[in-house]
Design a protein around this motif. Structure first.
Motif, mmCIF file in Angstrom:
data_model
loop_
_atom_site.group_PDB
_atom_site.id
_atom_site.type_symbol
_atom_site.label_atom_id
_atom_site.label_comp_id
_atom_site.label_asym_id
_atom_site.label_seq_id
_atom_site.Cartn_x
_atom_site.Cartn_y
_atom_site.Cartn_z
ATOM 1 N N HIS A 1 0.806 -1.217 0.000
ATOM 2 C CA HIS A 1 0.000 0.000 0.000
ATOM 3 C C HIS A 1 0.840 1.269 0.000
ATOM 4 O O HIS A 1 0.305 2.367 -0.160
ATOM 5 C CB HIS A 1 -0.976 -0.012 1.186
ATOM 6 C CG HIS A 1 -2.192 -0.849 0.937
ATOM 7 N ND1 HIS A 1 -3.269 -0.397 0.207
ATOM 8 C CD2 HIS A 1 -2.503 -2.121 1.292
ATOM 9 C CE1 HIS A 1 -4.183 -1.348 0.137
ATOM 10 N NE2 HIS A 1 -3.736 -2.403 0.790
ATOM 11 N N LYS A 2 2.136 1.144 0.177
ATOM 12 C CA LYS A 2 3.017 2.302 0.023
ATOM 13 C C LYS A 2 3.367 2.555 -1.435
ATOM 14 O O LYS A 2 3.954 3.579 -1.775
ATOM 15 C CB LYS A 2 4.300 2.091 0.833
ATOM 16 C CG LYS A 2 4.116 2.213 2.334
ATOM 17 C CD LYS A 2 5.424 1.977 3.071
ATOM 18 C CE LYS A 2 5.221 2.080 4.581
ATOM 19 N NZ LYS A 2 6.481 1.784 5.319
ATOM 20 N N ASN A 3 3.007 1.623 -2.287
ATOM 21 C CA ASN A 3 3.332 1.754 -3.700
ATOM 22 C C ASN A 3 2.578 2.912 -4.334
ATOM 23 O O ASN A 3 1.366 3.061 -4.146
ATOM 24 C CB ASN A 3 2.973 0.459 -4.447
ATOM 25 C CG ASN A 3 3.266 0.529 -5.925
ATOM 26 O OD1 ASN A 3 4.353 0.910 -6.322
ATOM 27 N ND2 ASN A 3 2.296 0.152 -6.739
ATOM 28 N N VAL A 4 3.296 3.755 -5.054
ATOM 29 C CA VAL A 4 2.670 4.832 -5.826
ATOM 30 C C VAL A 4 3.082 4.673 -7.280
ATOM 31 O O VAL A 4 4.152 4.144 -7.587
ATOM 32 C CB VAL A 4 3.061 6.222 -5.311
ATOM 33 C CG1 VAL A 4 2.496 6.461 -3.920
ATOM 34 C CG2 VAL A 4 4.570 6.413 -5.313
ATOM 35 N N ALA A 5 2.216 5.100 -8.176
ATOM 36 C CA ALA A 5 2.428 4.877 -9.607
ATOM 37 C C ALA A 5 2.942 6.138 -10.287
ATOM 38 O O ALA A 5 2.472 7.238 -9.987
ATOM 39 C CB ALA A 5 1.125 4.424 -10.261
ATOM 40 N N PRO A 6 3.864 5.973 -11.233
ATOM 41 C CA PRO A 6 4.403 7.130 -11.965
ATOM 42 C C PRO A 6 3.553 7.505 -13.177
ATOM 43 O O PRO A 6 4.073 7.782 -14.266
ATOM 44 C CB PRO A 6 5.783 6.642 -12.396
ATOM 45 C CG PRO A 6 5.600 5.181 -12.615
ATOM 46 C CD PRO A 6 4.591 4.728 -11.577
ATOM 47 N N TYR A 7 2.219 7.503 -12.994
ATOM 48 C CA TYR A 7 1.340 7.858 -14.107
ATOM 49 C C TYR A 7 1.765 9.191 -14.737
ATOM 50 O O TYR A 7 2.198 10.104 -14.043
ATOM 51 C CB TYR A 7 -0.096 8.032 -13.629
ATOM 52 C CG TYR A 7 -0.737 6.857 -12.955
ATOM 53 C CD1 TYR A 7 -1.009 5.693 -13.643
ATOM 54 C CD2 TYR A 7 -1.120 6.944 -11.617
ATOM 55 C CE1 TYR A 7 -1.641 4.627 -13.011
ATOM 56 C CE2 TYR A 7 -1.744 5.876 -10.987
ATOM 57 C CZ TYR A 7 -1.999 4.720 -11.687
ATOM 58 O OH TYR A 7 -2.615 3.678 -11.056
#
Length: 544
Positions: A323-329
């Motif tokens: 849940h710490k994952n963030v996406a480089p959209y």
């Protein structure tokens, strides 16, 4: 950015994807490598039968070169409305509403595009002398966003200036904060946040992650109430939405559209819709979005190490890490103005990134379900949400006809852990233990239990004062899979908790091979098999 160059860039984007789209559908042969399956907070490598096909997502589109300029251009040259500056004046009441944390999934790398848009809207409002400004998280019956979640969405400067008195969560159960605007010609109730309804201008800022989002649905649903949502969150409506990702064939969207027309007749709405590419995995994990045959030796080693570490970590630690994952959209479009022309262009951009043409349905469709869905951000994926993700969302990621034929089988990989977040999902616990032990039929659940869950005072109290989803929410998530339950002949979870799967009326298997053998009881021998390789997010345009 002028309109003409922007359109030229979009055409280049479409050519970029079209040139690579043929590689999105791949046949499995003897030399094919194992296929990646997500499985909650872990991964599996599975060998699909020779002759199966794999449908991969398109590659990410390039993002806009100058996002700030694109936002300014959208606000200054909106579609079907005057420029935003012309709509602002001293003494007016301005409300800015925005989507909650249910999207994007996973969250985008800061800064959030919604915060960037809101800052530019506020700059124009201040120049025009507007002082009465409120910001509302349009969460409908979802849980309230925490202060940190709000800060991350709107940005530190906006948060510091407006929270908590003028930046807050929509409360669909506030008796003094809701106003009834009327009914549609079909008798659908339209209720809305009083603050939004009594504003001189409502600016709605969205992220259109999938084609289901945006349009009239943004305001009518996001700032609505149970009385509004129960007009279309019904078993009948959801069974007749073919699919949620195809608004033209969705009864849900038709109903929300009628409600939206009532809203737009009562308050001027300036829509700002944004689109993202599907660049979900950054850094060393970027290979997870690639076909397995294109993994380099280093990427293969990285995956092996990733799987070993996730399998060994305690469940709580593993969940926190995911849940710490963030996406480089990257932002692929910003459009503002009137609802219809804005949303039409938004849907075009979504299609340019996400649509994959697939010929023919399959007897069996397999898919790996990831750790996150719209309703467990920073939370737990309980069994009801697993059902909703697989049968409500993955099944509906199509235009035309479903990827799996009528009477076919769906095989998902997910542990279906019998675990519930005690703060976020209190009514889910009771729904799972009490309702599903009696029946799994959506129509019977709706008839026997919906009103009691929707009007329960304790659930209502937790929704309003804590961080709980509305009491009726688990029922709606079950209805979300009603079309799939009616369409398919079997649902099998590989690695799923036996008791949880049995309670929900699904089969489970230890291995993919076992699941494929079980599916033959329903679809016959030598079935055609298609693997839906999601995430990253996409949808299948299924034709003959």
């Amino acid at each position: 950015m002028s309109i003409a160059p922007a359109r030229m860039i979009e055409r280049a984007h479409r050519r970029h994807v079209a040139a690579q789209r043929e590689a999105c559908v791949v046949d499995v042969h003897e030399q094919s490598p194992p296929t990646l399956f997500h499985a909650g907070e872990s991964f599996r490598l599975e060998r699909l039968p020779v002759g199966s096909r794999i449908v991969y997502p398109p590659p990410p589109l390039p993002g806009l070169a100058d996002v700030e300029a694109a936002i300014a251009a959208a606000l200054d040259s909106p579609l079907g409305m005057e420029p935003l500056d012309a709509l602002l004046r001293p003494g007016m009441r301005l409300t800015i509403a925005f989507d909650d944390i249910s999207l994007p999934l996973p969250p985008m790398r800061a800064p959030d595009i919604r915060g960037r848009v809101i800052e530019q809207v506020l700059e124009r409002a201040y120049r025009a002398g507007v002082e009465d400004i409120h910001l509302i998280a349009a969460l409908a019956l979802h849980r309230r966003m925490t202060p940190d979640e709000l800060r991350r969405t709107v940005g530190q400067r906006v948060f510091a200036e407006f929270f908590p008195d003028r930046l807050y969560n929509h409360d669909a159960e506030d008796p003094n904060g809701i106003v009834r605007l009327g009914d549609t010609p079909h008798g659908e109730v339209v209720e809305l946040s009083r603050r939004a309804a009594e504003s001189d201008l409502l600016v709605y800022v969205n992220i259109n992650l999938v084609t289901m989002d945006g349009g009239h649905k943004s305001v009518a649903v996001g700032l609505g109430t149970y009385a509004s949502l129960r007009a279309h969150h019904t078993v009948r409506t959801l069974r007749h939405s073919r699919s949620f990702m195809d608004p033209a064939r969705s009864e849900l969207h038709r109903s929300a559209g009628r409600q939206g027309e009532v809203v737009e007749s009562a308050v001027p709405v300036f829509h700002v819709e944004t689109t993202l590419n599907n660049d979900m995995f950054g850094g060393p994990l970027r290979f997870l979005a690639k076909p397995e045959a294109r993994w380099t030796p280093r990427e293969q080693a990285t995956f092996a190490a990733l799987k070993r570490s996730t399998d060994r970590l305690p469940a709580k630690t593993r969940r926190a890490a995911f849940h710490k994952n963030v996406a480089p959209y990257a932002v692929t479009g910003v459009t503002a103005g009137a609802v219809a022309p804005v949303h039409d262009l938004t849907l075009e951009r979504c299609a340019a990134q996400q649509a994959v043409e697939v010929r023919g349905q399959a007897d069996v469709v397999t898919a790996g379900l990831p750790y996150v869905c719209p309703y467990n951000v920073n939370s737990v994926m309980n069994p009801v949400l697993v059902m909703c993700l697989g049968l409500g969302y993955f099944f509906n990621l199509y235009h035309g006809v479903p990827l799996v034929r009528e009477g076919g089988a769906l095989i998902f990989t997910h542990p279906v852990t019998r675990e519930f977040h005690p703060v976020h999902h209190p009514s889910y616990v009771d729904f799972f233990e009490e309702v599903l032990s009696e029946t799994t039929d959506p129509a019977e659940i709706e008839r026997r239990y919906e009103r009691a869950y929707a009007e329960d005072e304790w659930y209502r109290h937790l929704y309003r004062t804590s961080y709980a989803y509305h009491g009726v929410h688990p029922l709606y998530m079950w209805y979300w899979g009603a079309h799939a339950l009616e369409h398919v002949g079997a649902v099998i979870f590989v690695g799923g908790d036996p008791a949880a799967c049995r309670r929900m009326g699904f089969w489970r298997a230890d291995t993919l091979r076992d699941a494929l053998e079980m599916a033959q009881q329903v679809v016959g021998r030598d079935p055609s098999v298609t693997h839906f390789h999601c995430p990253p997010l996409f949808y299948a345009e299924v034709g003959a």
